[in-house]
Design a protein around this motif. Structure first.
Motif, PDB file in Angstrom:
ATOM      1  N   ALA A 138      -0.208   2.881   4.825  1.00 32.39           N
ATOM      2  CA  ALA A 138      -1.721   2.428   5.163  1.00 32.39           C
ATOM      3  C   ALA A 138      -1.906   2.720   6.589  1.00 32.39           C
ATOM      4  CB  ALA A 138      -1.674   1.113   4.767  1.00 32.39           C
ATOM      5  N   SER A 139      -3.186   2.808   6.938  1.00 33.61           N
ATOM      6  CA  SER A 139      -3.085   3.065   8.444  1.00 33.61           C
ATOM      7  C   SER A 139      -3.336   2.138   9.198  1.00 33.61           C
ATOM      8  CB  SER A 139      -4.816   4.025   8.478  1.00 33.61           C
ATOM      9  OG  SER A 139      -5.811   3.133   8.178  1.00 33.61           O
ATOM     10  N   SER A 140      -3.308   0.932   8.581  1.00 31.28           N
ATOM     11  CA  SER A 140      -3.436  -0.177   9.329  1.00 31.28           C
ATOM     12  C   SER A 140      -1.915  -0.592  10.040  1.00 31.28           C
ATOM     13  CB  SER A 140      -3.638  -1.469   8.642  1.00 31.28           C
ATOM     14  OG  SER A 140      -2.794  -1.906   7.414  1.00 31.28           O
ATOM     15  N   THR A 141      -1.024  -0.074   9.011  1.00 35.82           N
ATOM     16  CA  THR A 141       0.421  -0.013   9.266  1.00 35.82           C
ATOM     17  C   THR A 141       0.756   0.907  10.329  1.00 35.82           C
ATOM     18  OG1 THR A 141       0.924  -0.469   6.957  1.00 35.82           O
ATOM     19  CG2 THR A 141       2.890  -0.168   8.398  1.00 35.82           C
ATOM     20  N   PHE A 163       0.770  -1.334  -0.039  1.00 32.94           N
ATOM     21  CA  PHE A 163       0.004  -0.167  -0.010  1.00 32.94           C
ATOM     22  C   PHE A 163       0.768   1.137   0.100  1.00 32.94           C
ATOM     23  CE2 PHE A 163      -2.486  -3.349   1.986  1.00 32.94           C
ATOM     24  CZ  PHE A 163      -3.523  -3.405   1.239  1.00 32.94           C
ATOM     25  N   ARG A 173       2.247   1.993  16.146  1.00 40.94           N
ATOM     26  CA  ARG A 173       1.861   2.694  17.165  1.00 40.94           C
ATOM     27  C   ARG A 173       1.561   1.868  18.587  1.00 40.94           C
ATOM     28  NH1 ARG A 173      -3.161   6.012  16.239  1.00 40.94           N
ATOM     29  NH2 ARG A 173      -2.565   6.569  18.489  1.00 40.94           N
ATOM     30  N   LEU A 174       0.814   0.771  18.205  1.00 41.41           N
ATOM     31  CA  LEU A 174       0.410  -0.127  19.003  1.00 41.41           C
ATOM     32  C   LEU A 174       1.567  -0.947  19.733  1.00 41.41           C
ATOM     33  CD1 LEU A 174      -2.057  -1.214  20.585  1.00 41.41           C
ATOM     34  CD2 LEU A 174      -2.398  -2.933  18.605  1.00 41.41           C
ATOM     35  N   ARG A 175       2.393  -1.206  18.801  1.00 40.67           N
ATOM     36  CA  ARG A 175       3.718  -2.041  19.243  1.00 40.67           C
ATOM     37  C   ARG A 175       4.316  -1.162  20.223  1.00 40.67           C
ATOM     38  NH1 ARG A 175       5.168  -5.167  14.650  1.00 40.67           N
ATOM     39  NH2 ARG A 175       4.242  -6.993  15.070  1.00 40.67           N
ATOM     40  N   ALA A 231      -1.156   2.087  12.553  1.00 38.02           N
ATOM     41  CA  ALA A 231      -1.845   1.398  13.802  1.00 38.02           C
ATOM     42  C   ALA A 231      -1.017   0.431  14.525  1.00 38.02           C
ATOM     43  CB  ALA A 231      -3.259   0.901  13.394  1.00 38.02           C
ATOM     44  N   LYS A 232      -0.587  -0.530  13.618  1.00 36.75           N
ATOM     45  CA  LYS A 232       0.204  -1.371  14.295  1.00 36.75           C
ATOM     46  C   LYS A 232       1.541  -1.009  14.835  1.00 36.75           C
ATOM     47  CE  LYS A 232       1.565  -6.110  12.633  1.00 36.75           C
ATOM     48  NZ  LYS A 232       2.058  -7.003  11.654  1.00 36.75           N
TER      49      LYS A 232
END
Lengths: 264, 90
Positions: free
Chosen positions: B10-13, B2, B18-20, B15-16
């Motif tokens: 990509a926003s999922s990346t 993406f 940031r979450l990590r 998110a991942k």
């Protein structure tokens, strides 16, 4: 001796109650004797999701306080003769029950049932400790969102500290279209981060809302979440079933799309 | 994939990633405030022996494989650029 399972999440609104209703109903469909306990004292909900709200006479706190016998408080499901609900009290608060009392109750119930399933309230306070106290295993429900996963991670830590024997994960409300666009974390992203066993994934589907409206869990019917929940139930009983691949391109339209993509 | 297509993560990346980072701190039970205190202490100790670039000092908690087994454990990582060694301690 039956198994005691707690369904928990940390964050509210990720689908704990819906999952409890569907997993319980599904296990009863598979011929198991099941009792569902709503441990969210003060915020009773499992009864409406199951469509049993008009039959409540006694509740969890009545049983704990000895105002009635367990059998008197159990509500039989409308359709499945081996499914029962122990509803929560609506007018009391979480401190009306202690972890020791919950443990005693689940120990008694497991003599009569194959599965005792506890619907845990959101949060990590007294209500959570009550629900977790007597459980053999936990199922954590999360959605593919940062906030829900973060809370799930916290819960996993707390369950480890409480020496929970087994903890499995359900990824709920998966939006396949968004995952494909890269705008939502995938099942494997979530599993990577939380590093616990995945017992099922449930797609986001309007049929869930419809089934809750009607007070009839959709487990076992022909919809995607209906199938996903039934697979989870079978996995709970020990069957090995592959996780459904919601992202696979099936159907004519998807194939056509793929063909065009290749030509570009 | 993406990233290549849109030249943007990509926003999922996002998110991942940031979450990590958030989870590393959550799991280590270590707040940014405590990390800042550790940083100040490290600067004070090392400054006794050598001149360091205070602005360039980086400190973070990351994940690393433990020596025994394959479990991932938190590790304190510090990058401390040295400007010059002090002579008085030679």
């Amino acid at each position: 001796m039956g198994e005691v399972i707690v369904i928990t999440s940390g964050k509210g609104g990720v689908g704990k109650t819906t999952t409890t209703a569907n997993v319980g109903t599904g296990l009863a469909m598979l011929g198991k004797k099941v009792v569902l306990i709503d441990t969210d004292i003060g915020l009773r909900n499992l009864d409406v999701v199951l469509g049993l709200e008009n039959r409540i006479v006694y509740n969890l706190v009545d049983v704990i306080e000895g105002n009635c016998r367990i059998k008197q408080a159990l509500i039989k499901d409308k359709k499945l003769p081996s499914l029962f609900l122990l509803p929560s009290a609506q007018t009391r608060d979480k401190n009306a029950v202690t972890p020791e009392q919950m443990q005693k109750l689940t120990e008694e119930l497991r003599n009569d049932f194959d599965f005792v399933i506890l619907d845990c309230p959101a949060g990590i306070e007294q209500g959570f400790r009550n629900a977790v106290a007597g459980a053999d295993r936990a199922i954590i429900v999360t959605t593919p969102e940062i906030s829900a996963i973060r809370d799930a991670d916290r819960i996993i830590g707390l369950l480890e500290a409480a020496e929970m024997k087994r903890t499995d994960l359900i990824v709920n409300r998966l939006r396949v279209d968004m995952v494909k666009r890269g705008e939502m974390m995938s099942i494997s992203d979530v599993v990577d981060i939380l590093a616990i066993n995945l017992i099922g994934a449930v797609p986001d589907d309007e049929n869930i809302v419809i089934s809750t409206n009607n007070g009839e869990p959709l487990v076992g019917n022909d919809t995607l979440p209906g199938k996903a929940f039934m697979n989870i139930c079978k996995r709970i009983t020990g069957e090995e079933i592959e996780i459904m691949d919601f992202t696979s391109d099936k159907g004519f339209a998807a194939k056509l799309k793929k063909l065009f993509k290749r030509n570009n | 994939m993406f990233e290549k297509l849109f030249g943007k993560k990509a926003s999922s990346t996002v998110a991942k990633d940031r979450l990590r980072l958030v989870l590393i701190h959550d799991r280590a039970n270590c707040s940014p405030e405590i990390l800042e205190l550790i940083k100040t202490d490290i600067i004070n100790v090392i400054s006794k022996y050598m001149e360091i670039d205070r602005q360039g000092l980086e400190i973070q908690i990351t994940q690393t494989k433990s020596n025994s087994g394959n479990k991932s454990v938190p590790a304190l990582y510090a990058n401390i650029p040295i400007k010059s060694l002090k002579n008085s301690y030679k």
